[in-house]
Design a protein around this motif. Structure first.
Motif, PDB file in Angstrom:
ATOM      1  N   ARG A  44       9.373   1.227  -9.684  1.00  0.00           N
ATOM      2  CA  ARG A  44      10.028   2.103 -10.661  1.00  0.00           C
ATOM      3  C   ARG A  44      10.655   1.313 -11.807  1.00  0.00           C
ATOM      4  NH1 ARG A  44      11.594   4.866  -5.810  1.00  0.00           N
ATOM      5  NH2 ARG A  44      13.563   3.717  -5.769  1.00  0.00           N
ATOM      6  N   ASP A  45      11.310   0.189 -11.483  1.00  0.00           N
ATOM      7  CA  ASP A  45      12.073  -0.540 -12.490  1.00  0.00           C
ATOM      8  C   ASP A  45      11.227  -1.496 -13.325  1.00  0.00           C
ATOM      9  OD1 ASP A  45      14.233   0.776 -11.406  1.00  0.00           O
ATOM     10  OD2 ASP A  45      14.963  -0.960 -10.257  1.00  0.00           O
ATOM     11  N   GLU A  46      10.185  -2.086 -12.685  1.00  0.00           N
ATOM     12  CA  GLU A  46       9.439  -3.148 -13.357  1.00  0.00           C
ATOM     13  C   GLU A  46       7.938  -2.901 -13.433  1.00  0.00           C
ATOM     14  OE1 GLU A  46      10.454  -6.965 -11.510  1.00  0.00           O
ATOM     15  OE2 GLU A  46      12.059  -5.908 -10.465  1.00  0.00           O
ATOM     16  N   GLY A  47       7.443  -1.895 -12.716  1.00  0.00           N
ATOM     17  CA  GLY A  47       6.003  -1.702 -12.640  1.00  0.00           C
ATOM     18  C   GLY A  47       5.323  -2.846 -11.912  1.00  0.00           C
ATOM     19  N   THR A  48       6.033  -3.426 -10.923  1.00  0.00           N
ATOM     20  CA  THR A  48       5.549  -4.637 -10.251  1.00  0.00           C
ATOM     21  C   THR A  48       5.815  -4.566  -8.757  1.00  0.00           C
ATOM     22  OG1 THR A  48       6.026  -5.938 -12.239  1.00  0.00           O
ATOM     23  CG2 THR A  48       5.724  -7.155 -10.185  1.00  0.00           C
ATOM     24  N   ILE A  49       4.868  -5.091  -7.963  1.00  0.00           N
ATOM     25  CA  ILE A  49       5.069  -5.321  -6.534  1.00  0.00           C
ATOM     26  C   ILE A  49       5.033  -6.828  -6.326  1.00  0.00           C
ATOM     27  CG2 ILE A  49       4.237  -4.866  -4.201  1.00  0.00           C
ATOM     28  CD1 ILE A  49       2.674  -2.469  -5.359  1.00  0.00           C
ATOM     29  N   TRP A  50       6.103  -7.380  -5.748  1.00  0.00           N
ATOM     30  CA  TRP A  50       6.209  -8.823  -5.535  1.00  0.00           C
ATOM     31  C   TRP A  50       5.976  -9.136  -4.066  1.00  0.00           C
ATOM     32  CZ3 TRP A  50       7.110 -11.574  -9.985  1.00  0.00           C
ATOM     33  CH2 TRP A  50       7.670 -10.886 -11.064  1.00  0.00           C
ATOM     34  N   THR A  51       4.979  -9.975  -3.742  1.00  0.00           N
ATOM     35  CA  THR A  51       4.765 -10.403  -2.357  1.00  0.00           C
ATOM     36  C   THR A  51       4.193 -11.814  -2.319  1.00  0.00           C
ATOM     37  OG1 THR A  51       2.424  -9.879  -1.867  1.00  0.00           O
ATOM     38  CG2 THR A  51       3.970  -8.022  -1.907  1.00  0.00           C
ATOM     39  N   ALA A  52       4.164 -12.358  -1.108  1.00  0.00           N
ATOM     40  CA  ALA A  52       3.476 -13.632  -0.861  1.00  0.00           C
ATOM     41  C   ALA A  52       2.254 -13.397   0.026  1.00  0.00           C
ATOM     42  CB  ALA A  52       4.427 -14.624  -0.205  1.00  0.00           C
ATOM     43  N   THR A  53       1.665 -12.205  -0.089  1.00  0.00           N
ATOM     44  CA  THR A  53       0.565 -11.819   0.794  1.00  0.00           C
ATOM     45  C   THR A  53      -0.809 -12.198   0.248  1.00  0.00           C
ATOM     46  OG1 THR A  53       0.427  -9.621  -0.238  1.00  0.00           O
ATOM     47  CG2 THR A  53       1.888  -9.852   1.680  1.00  0.00           C
ATOM     48  N   GLU A  54      -0.871 -12.719  -0.971  1.00  0.00           N
ATOM     49  CA  GLU A  54      -2.140 -13.068  -1.616  1.00  0.00           C
ATOM     50  C   GLU A  54      -3.088 -11.857  -1.584  1.00  0.00           C
ATOM     51  OE1 GLU A  54      -3.595 -16.750   0.008  1.00  0.00           O
ATOM     52  OE2 GLU A  54      -1.680 -17.764  -0.305  1.00  0.00           O
ATOM     53  N   ASN A  55      -4.316 -12.015  -1.063  1.00  0.00           N
ATOM     54  CA  ASN A  55      -5.261 -10.892  -0.991  1.00  0.00           C
ATOM     55  C   ASN A  55      -5.299 -10.254   0.393  1.00  0.00           C
ATOM     56  OD1 ASN A  55      -6.252 -10.940  -3.670  1.00  0.00           O
ATOM     57  ND2 ASN A  55      -7.550 -12.696  -3.190  1.00  0.00           N
ATOM     58  N   GLY A  56      -4.333 -10.602   1.247  1.00  0.00           N
ATOM     59  CA  GLY A  56      -4.321 -10.065   2.599  1.00  0.00           C
ATOM     60  C   GLY A  56      -4.210  -8.545   2.622  1.00  0.00           C
ATOM     61  N   ARG A  57      -4.863  -7.937   3.599  1.00  0.00           N
ATOM     62  CA  ARG A  57      -4.894  -6.479   3.690  1.00  0.00           C
ATOM     63  C   ARG A  57      -4.047  -5.989   4.874  1.00  0.00           C
ATOM     64  NH1 ARG A  57     -10.731  -4.028   3.441  1.00  0.00           N
ATOM     65  NH2 ARG A  57     -10.924  -5.188   5.409  1.00  0.00           N
ATOM     66  N   VAL A  58      -3.545  -4.758   4.736  1.00  0.00           N
ATOM     67  CA  VAL A  58      -2.641  -4.150   5.713  1.00  0.00           C
ATOM     68  C   VAL A  58      -3.097  -2.719   5.981  1.00  0.00           C
ATOM     69  CG1 VAL A  58      -0.254  -3.425   6.150  1.00  0.00           C
ATOM     70  CG2 VAL A  58      -0.697  -5.544   4.882  1.00  0.00           C
ATOM     71  N   GLY A  59      -3.028  -2.287   7.224  1.00  0.00           N
ATOM     72  CA  GLY A  59      -3.345  -0.900   7.577  1.00  0.00           C
ATOM     73  C   GLY A  59      -2.130  -0.013   7.417  1.00  0.00           C
ATOM     74  N   PHE A  60      -1.633   0.127   6.185  1.00  0.00           N
ATOM     75  CA  PHE A  60      -0.413   0.898   5.924  1.00  0.00           C
ATOM     76  C   PHE A  60      -0.470   2.264   6.588  1.00  0.00           C
ATOM     77  CE2 PHE A  60      -0.689  -2.047   2.315  1.00  0.00           C
ATOM     78  CZ  PHE A  60       0.582  -2.599   2.341  1.00  0.00           C
ATOM     79  N   VAL A  61       0.692   2.704   7.149  1.00  0.00           N
ATOM     80  CA  VAL A  61       0.729   3.941   7.922  1.00  0.00           C
ATOM     81  C   VAL A  61       1.864   4.833   7.419  1.00  0.00           C
ATOM     82  CG1 VAL A  61       2.176   2.876   9.730  1.00  0.00           C
ATOM     83  CG2 VAL A  61       0.781   4.895  10.275  1.00  0.00           C
ATOM     84  N   ASP A  62       1.610   6.133   7.411  1.00  0.00           N
ATOM     85  CA  ASP A  62       2.582   7.124   6.977  1.00  0.00           C
ATOM     86  C   ASP A  62       3.652   7.306   8.054  1.00  0.00           C
ATOM     87  OD1 ASP A  62       3.942   9.319   5.972  1.00  0.00           O
ATOM     88  OD2 ASP A  62       2.201  10.639   5.913  1.00  0.00           O
ATOM     89  N   ALA A  63       4.921   7.342   7.645  1.00  0.00           N
ATOM     90  CA  ALA A  63       6.014   7.523   8.603  1.00  0.00           C
ATOM     91  C   ALA A  63       5.915   8.858   9.342  1.00  0.00           C
ATOM     92  CB  ALA A  63       7.362   7.414   7.893  1.00  0.00           C
ATOM     93  N   GLU A  64       5.307   9.868   8.712  1.00  0.00           N
ATOM     94  CA  GLU A  64       5.100  11.145   9.405  1.00  0.00           C
ATOM     95  C   GLU A  64       4.171  10.958  10.601  1.00  0.00           C
ATOM     96  OE1 GLU A  64       6.451  14.031   9.022  1.00  0.00           O
ATOM     97  OE2 GLU A  64       7.389  13.983   7.033  1.00  0.00           O
ATOM     98  N   ASP A  65       3.179  10.104  10.456  1.00  0.00           N
ATOM     99  CA  ASP A  65       2.257   9.831  11.564  1.00  0.00           C
ATOM    100  C   ASP A  65       2.951   9.021  12.659  1.00  0.00           C
ATOM    101  OD1 ASP A  65       0.138  11.212  10.392  1.00  0.00           O
ATOM    102  OD2 ASP A  65      -0.536   9.449   9.283  1.00  0.00           O
ATOM    103  N   ILE A  66       3.810   8.086  12.260  1.00  0.00           N
ATOM    104  CA  ILE A  66       4.583   7.338  13.257  1.00  0.00           C
ATOM    105  C   ILE A  66       5.454   8.292  14.064  1.00  0.00           C
ATOM    106  CG2 ILE A  66       6.303   5.529  13.627  1.00  0.00           C
ATOM    107  CD1 ILE A  66       5.392   4.331  10.919  1.00  0.00           C
ATOM    108  N   ALA A  67       6.125   9.202  13.366  1.00  0.00           N
ATOM    109  CA  ALA A  67       6.991  10.168  14.045  1.00  0.00           C
ATOM    110  C   ALA A  67       6.196  11.062  14.981  1.00  0.00           C
ATOM    111  CB  ALA A  67       7.738  11.012  13.014  1.00  0.00           C
ATOM    112  N   ALA A  68       4.990  11.456  14.568  1.00  0.00           N
ATOM    113  CA  ALA A  68       4.167  12.307  15.427  1.00  0.00           C
ATOM    114  C   ALA A  68       3.799  11.600  16.725  1.00  0.00           C
ATOM    115  CB  ALA A  68       2.901  12.738  14.677  1.00  0.00           C
ATOM    116  N   VAL A  69       3.501  10.306  16.639  1.00  0.00           N
ATOM    117  CA  VAL A  69       3.214   9.527  17.850  1.00  0.00           C
ATOM    118  C   VAL A  69       4.481   9.362  18.684  1.00  0.00           C
ATOM    119  CG1 VAL A  69       2.475   7.279  18.724  1.00  0.00           C
ATOM    120  CG2 VAL A  69       1.248   8.345  16.823  1.00  0.00           C
TER     121      VAL A  69
END
Length: 282
Positions: free
Chosen positions: A149-174
């Protein structure tokens, strides 16, 4: 599913806890929503709870059969307060415990990994939820969401690594299924979304859905650790930077069928989440 008993949801005002409490009450279960301000959540009974104040524990546990556990935020050694509480919970009659951990932290690993390791010896009915990174990290008050929101930027040290991002609603359902099914999982469950995405992919989707340019800026491990130290204690900042490095090395580039298998429906995609958020804000 069974509707007997009362479930204590710790961290009931948080990202997963609020959704777990809401889904439980919507399904007709009795819930005590525990937080440091005893804030009302859905139709649950609010109760004061602070991990670091044992004086709040007895009332929270009174009449409880099941407990949903969210570790104290930012604590690099949560076992110090959680294990005495869990022993007290067992004595008080709690029969099932479901712990929120992380896909990055194995049984016996650092931080909540110690609690994970102890759980089977404390309760005959248990589960450890090990979700991948939350999709809500990009939509709420998380540093990633703020920097978008503030900078239009995501800062990480993850390089090109990929993540199976999950919705918190799905976590709650489990979590709900793990807490209320007649047979507890009695295992740990790795939860992911339906696709593995890099932070660059995330930036592209946010840009496409919102129309606002967002980019992923890569930091070195040391830069990321120092950046995080301005927000959290150094031990916790180091652990988070270590997780970024693990992502860069491919540790989170995986998908599981846990959400589909336990809830009977596929997990939500990140694009669908962003489109929902865009509709809400329009």
């Amino acid at each position: 599913m069974t509707t007997t008993g009362t479930t204590l949801v710790i961290g009931a005002t948080g990202t997963t806890g609020s959704r777990t409490a809401a889904q439980l009450t919507a399904a007709g279960h009795r819930v005590k929503a525990a937080s440091r301000q005893a804030t009302p959540v859905a139709d649950a009974d609010p109760v004061l709870f602070d991990w670091h104040d044992p004086a709040t524990h007895a009332a929270a546990l009174n009449g409880v059969d099941h407990v949903s556990l969210v570790p104290p935020v930012g604590d690099s050694d949560p076992a110090a307060v959680m294990l005495p509480f869990l022993r007290r919970a067992r004595t008080a009659g709690v029969r099932r415990a479901v712990l929120l951990s992380s896909s990055a932290i194995p049984e016996g690993g650092p931080a909540v990994g110690t609690v994970h390791q102890a759980l089977p010896d404390l309760f005959e009915q248990w589960a450890v939820l090990r979700p991948s990174w939350f999709m809500q990290n990009f939509t709420g008050t998380h540093p990633h969401a703020r920097s978008i929101r503030d900078e239009g930027t995501i800062w990480t040290a993850t390089e090109n690594g990929r993540v199976g991002f999950v919705d918190a609603e799905d976590i709650a359902a489990v979590a709900v299924r793990s807490l209320t099914d007649r047979q507890a999982p009695n295992t740990d469950l790795i939860l992911t979304g339906p696709e593995a995405l890099s932070y660059g992919d995330i930036a592209t989707i946010v840009t496409e859905v919102t129309g606002r340019p967002v980019v992923h800026r890569r930091l070195s491990y040391a830069q990321m650790r120092d950046h995080l130290t301005t927000q959290v204690p150094v031990e916790f900042a180091t652990m988070l930077a270590d997780m970024d490095r693990a992502i860069a090395e491919g540790a989170e580039d995986r998908l599981t069928d846990t959400v589909q298998r336990l809830t009977g429906r596929p997990p939500r995609t990140f694009r669908a989440l962003m489109e929902r958020e865009a509709r809400r804000s329009s």
